[in-house]
Design an enzyme around this catalytic site. Structure first.
Site, PDB file in Angstrom:
ATOM      1  N   GLN A 181      -8.644  -8.018  -5.006  1.00 12.37           N
ATOM      2  CA  GLN A 181      -7.989  -8.677  -3.878  1.00 12.37           C
ATOM      3  C   GLN A 181      -9.092  -9.000  -2.875  1.00 12.37           C
ATOM      4  O   GLN A 181      -9.717  -8.099  -2.310  1.00 12.37           O
ATOM      5  CB  GLN A 181      -6.951  -7.733  -3.243  1.00 12.37           C
ATOM      6  N   HIS A 234       0.830  -1.218   0.000  1.00 16.44           N
ATOM      7  CA  HIS A 234       0.000   0.000   0.000  1.00 16.44           C
ATOM      8  C   HIS A 234       0.864   1.268   0.000  1.00 16.44           C
ATOM      9  O   HIS A 234       0.548   2.259   0.667  1.00 16.44           O
ATOM     10  CB  HIS A 234      -0.985  -0.004   1.170  1.00 16.44           C
ATOM     11  N   HIS A 272     -10.450   0.119   0.380  1.00 20.80           N
ATOM     12  CA  HIS A 272     -10.099  -0.962   1.302  1.00 20.80           C
ATOM     13  C   HIS A 272     -11.163  -1.170   2.386  1.00 20.80           C
ATOM     14  O   HIS A 272     -10.863  -1.671   3.470  1.00 20.80           O
ATOM     15  CB  HIS A 272      -8.731  -0.642   1.930  1.00 20.80           C
ATOM     16  N   GLU A 281     -11.152  -5.613  -2.786  1.00 24.52           N
ATOM     17  CA  GLU A 281     -10.338  -4.483  -3.235  1.00 24.52           C
ATOM     18  C   GLU A 281     -10.150  -4.584  -4.745  1.00 24.52           C
ATOM     19  O   GLU A 281      -9.234  -5.253  -5.229  1.00 24.52           O
ATOM     20  CB  GLU A 281      -8.977  -4.503  -2.533  1.00 24.52           C
TER      21      GLU A 281
END
Ligand code: BGC
Length: 301
Positions: free
Chosen positions: A236, A59, A133, A266
């Site tokens: 994700q 990230h 997120h 995500e």
């Protein structure tokens, strides 16, 4: 039955967010996900990044887009009120080349869809991969874990990782009974680990102009569902495996969120495209502005 619940994890106060949290509700960038070896080479130059997740940069390091204060305004887009957030991410910040201008626009549409639309542009070629997120728990925030949710992900292949979660530049077919979610899987009916519950799925049909189905989740006791659609080529799926791993993660209402207390979908491209260009297109170029849309539609059945 008309019973509403807050289905996203988070904090009660601004101070709670400032004190730190595992990306609740955050926009993650400039590169969401992992860049292997915390470095990359672009146009002949090597760029070291912060290794904040084993050998990898996760990230974008400890001060990614989730730590920035975004400028906020409301806009009216064809009769729909929207919240538009924007930042300028300067050349060299977190080790990345190029000044990036980025906007994220949120809207709640009539059919209970949360729309998240992204735009970005840069003055130098740079790795770039944005996501939201948010952690969801359709039972309600703080109502225990997500086991029992029925998870469906419209993907026939996953990004291969090693034991450190380092991306390998490989794509492998999903494995029946393990990380194949093409038919709904009851969470808890199989062991959840980083290879099936913290992993990048290549969504069927890749990057698209119009959003296509990426995932669908149903929680049978409440009847609540989320349908996720995106223009991005991947998602994700993270089942909150590490929630409270480093000490109690206190959330809304003072409740401690357990491991697997929320799931993230995500939507994104292959995070390490800069090191494995054949795997994805998470690169922003000066002459190619970025735009992307993700929709989460909430309903009950
Ligand atoms: C990663 C997880 C990580 C989580 C919170 C996810 O995007 O895949 O490994 O624990 O973010 O940082």
């Amino acid at each position: 039955a008309g019973k509403l619940a807050d289905v996203v994890l988070g904090k009660d106060t601004l101070e709670g967010y400032v004190a730190g949290h595992p990306y609740f509700g955050a926009t993650t960038g400039r590169v969401a996900g992992r860049i292997s070896g915390a470095q990359f080479t672009l146009e002949g130059k090597t760029y070291p990044l912060e290794a904040n997740n084993g050998p990898n940069c996760l990230h974008s390091g400890l001060k990614g887009y989730d730590k920035l204060v975004w400028a906020a305004e409301t806009i009216n887009d064809h009769g729909v009120d929207k919240l538009r957030l924007s930042i300028t991410d300067p050349d060299g910040r977190n080790g990345f080349p190029g000044t990036v201008e980025c906007t994220v626009t949120y809207a709640l549409l009539d059919d209970n869809t949360l729309e998240i639309a992204y735009t970005a542009s840069t003055d130098k070629t740079t790795p770039f991969n944005l996501t939201n997120h948010s952690y969801f728990n359709l039972k309600g925030s703080g109502k225990g874990d997500i086991l029992g949710h029925e998870m469906q992900i419209f993907a026939d292949s996953v990004a291969t990782i090693d034991a450190d979660a380092t991306l390998q530049g490989r794509r492998d077919p999903v494995v029946a009974g393990f990380n194949d979610y093409r038919e709904p899987v009851v969470l808890g009916s199989r062991e959840l680990n980083i290879n099936n519950a913290d992993i990048h799925f290549f969504v069927d049909n890749g990057r698209t102009k119009l959003p296509k189905p990426a995932a669908a989740v149903h929680e049978p006791k409440s009847g609540r569902t989320i349908a996720g659609r995106t223009t991005e080529p991947g998602v994700q799926f993270y089942a909150g495996l590490f929630l409270s791993a480093d000490g109690p993660e206190i959330g809304k209402g003072g409740v401690t969120y357990p491991a697997k207390g929320g799931f993230c979908l995500e939507t994104q491209d292959y995070a390490d495209s800069v090191n494995f260009p054949e795997m994805g297109g998470a690169i922003l170029k000066p002459d190619e502005p970025f735009c992307s849309t993700t929709l989460y539609r909430f309903s009950a059945k």
